[in-house]
Design an enzyme around this catalytic site. Structure first.
Site, PDB file in Angstrom:
ATOM      1  N   LEU A 176       0.890  -1.166   0.000  1.00  0.00           N
ATOM      2  CA  LEU A 176       0.000   0.000   0.000  1.00  0.00           C
ATOM      3  C   LEU A 176       0.920   1.207   0.000  1.00  0.00           C
ATOM      4  O   LEU A 176       1.682   1.399   0.951  1.00  0.00           O
ATOM      5  CB  LEU A 176      -0.927  -0.017   1.223  1.00  0.00           C
ATOM      6  N   PRO A 177       0.879   1.990  -1.080  1.00  0.00           N
ATOM      7  CA  PRO A 177       1.957   2.933  -1.376  1.00  0.00           C
ATOM      8  C   PRO A 177       1.912   4.266  -0.623  1.00  0.00           C
ATOM      9  O   PRO A 177       1.703   5.326  -1.212  1.00  0.00           O
ATOM     10  CB  PRO A 177       1.795   3.161  -2.878  1.00  0.00           C
ATOM     11  N   CYS A 178       2.200   4.228   0.670  1.00  0.00           N
ATOM     12  CA  CYS A 178       2.272   5.475   1.423  1.00  0.00           C
ATOM     13  C   CYS A 178       3.482   6.300   0.975  1.00  0.00           C
ATOM     14  O   CYS A 178       3.563   7.490   1.268  1.00  0.00           O
ATOM     15  CB  CYS A 178       2.323   5.213   2.926  1.00  0.00           C
ATOM     16  N   HIS A 179       4.394   5.666   0.231  1.00  0.00           N
ATOM     17  CA  HIS A 179       5.551   6.421  -0.254  1.00  0.00           C
ATOM     18  C   HIS A 179       5.120   7.443  -1.309  1.00  0.00           C
ATOM     19  O   HIS A 179       5.891   8.347  -1.633  1.00  0.00           O
ATOM     20  CB  HIS A 179       6.625   5.484  -0.813  1.00  0.00           C
TER      21      HIS A 179
END
Lengths: 210, 179
Positions: A176-179
């Protein structure tokens, strides 16, 4: 006849203490234990570590799905202890359950994959935080959103700091791309795996997205 | 102040905060010791199965293990329960005097595994109490209190059994005296 070991007996004691256990025997037994545990529904958390361009990643999964992705800097032993406390202590190294995730991460880092389609177990985040991290999946590969935009997206435009906090509690970074969530002023903000990793992930994605 | 809280191999005796200790850590800390005991009690062929059954059973009841529990003793109690029938049924051959080579007492080089196996076989041929005391004390590094609990005896009796077992093993490996 004395009932205490004499000096003559010490070498037998030393020999007993020196009996070794073949490491590969033990490794095989441990692997079989994990497989049996899994087959019998006794494996609350199955984990493995996989290499990545950013160090080893810890992958942990419950029977429901991927429950945790952790960078080396998070201290994998601490993460496993935390999982034992929050999910359940029946934690064993068992690669089988995370085969698909490991493969997809491999493809992602090789630039051959842009989305993940593995089952997730988001029990480690609740309420607003869960809403936020679930919404991250909608941010496309190679793109970014600001914390403010994400707050807007979950219908809570003033909760910018709470979004930041939710991202920092994302139990499954990369997947899950919190970046992809950055500051409105263009600076990167924070990242569990370290800001330089966040920068590297974004750089990798924008290069591949061209 | 003087309580030693780790085994000789560095594994913690007591499990504090059991809820936060992954079972994997328990296996890492105690797997080798339990395997050595299984090998001594049952022989190489049955040891693997006994180990697997022990740890699967332990895994099953692990969430109920109380804080501060003595993990190694707990594991060996499970192992003992599972193997006791096999142990009872075993016929005992006399310990061969002088039949084992001297080098079993100072293992070096690639004969180590064979030497270990011969030593464990000799342990297996001891009477049950001596076998248990020697295995738990010297292969699993339990205290005499812990050995006593496993054998259902007193620490003093456990000491005697261990000493008698060691003396018997020593006899088995003493070189034949010249006539």
């Amino acid at each position: 006849m004395t009932h205490e070991p004499t000096n003559d007996d010490v070498d037998v004691v030393d020999a007993l203490r020196a009996v070794t256990t073949a490491e590969d025997d033990l490794a095989r037994l441990r692997a079989e234990l994990a497989a049996s545990a899994d087959d019998q529904g006794l494996l609350e958390v199955a984990y493995r570590t996989v290499p990545s361009p950013f160090g080893d990643l810890l992958l942990a999964a419950t029977p429901v799905g991927l429950v945790r992705v952790a960078f080396e800097v998070e201290d994998h032993d601490r993460v496993l202890a935390s999982l034992a406390g929050t999910v359940g202590p029946r934690v064993l190294r068992s690669p089988r359950r995370t085969d698909a995730v490991a493969r997809e991460l491999d493809e992602y880092f090789a630039g051959r994959r842009r989305t993940f389609d593995v089952a997730l177990d988001l029990r480690l985040v609740r309420g607003f935080r869960r809403q936020v991290v679930q919404g991250l999946a909608d941010i496309p590969y190679g793109a970014t959103r600001s914390y403010a935009q994400v707050a807007d997206g979950v219908g809570n435009p003033t909760a910018v700091r709470a979004v930041g906090s939710a991202c920092s509690h994302n139990p499954v970074p990369v997947v899950l791309p919190c970046h992809r969530v950055v500051r409105s002023d263009g600076t990167l903000g924070q990242y569990l795996g370290g800001v330089e990793v966040k920068a590297a992930l974004l750089a990798m994605e924008s290069a591949a997205a061209v | 102040m003087g309580v030693i809280d780790t085994s000789q191999d560095g594994a913690p005796r007591r499990l504090h905060g059991v809820r936060d200790v992954p079972f994997d850590t328990v296996v890492a800390d105690h797997g080798a010791a339990v395997l050595r005991v299984c090998r001594a009690m049952l022989g190489p062929d049955e040891a693997a199965d006994a180990w697997s059954e022990t740890f699967l059973s332990a895994l099953r009841s692990y969430p109920d293990l109380e804080d501060g529990a003595n993990v190694r003793a707990w594991l060996l109690t499970i192992a003992r329960r599972r193997s006791i029938d096999q142990v009872r049924g075993r016929t005992r051959a006399p310990i061969p005097v002088g039949a084992a080579p001297d080098h079993v007492l100072a293992p070096e080089g690639p004969e180590d595994a064979l030497a270990d196996e011969q030593l464990l076989r000799a342990v297996r041929r001891l009477p049950p109490r001596q076998r248990g005391a020697v295995a738990y004390r010297y292969l699993a590094d339990l205290s005499y209190d812990e050995v006593a609990a496993l054998l259902g005896s007193t620490p003093a009796a456990a000491r005697r059994s261990a000493a008698d077992g060691i003396a018997a093993l020593r006899t088995a490996y003493r070189p034949m005296e010249a006539p």
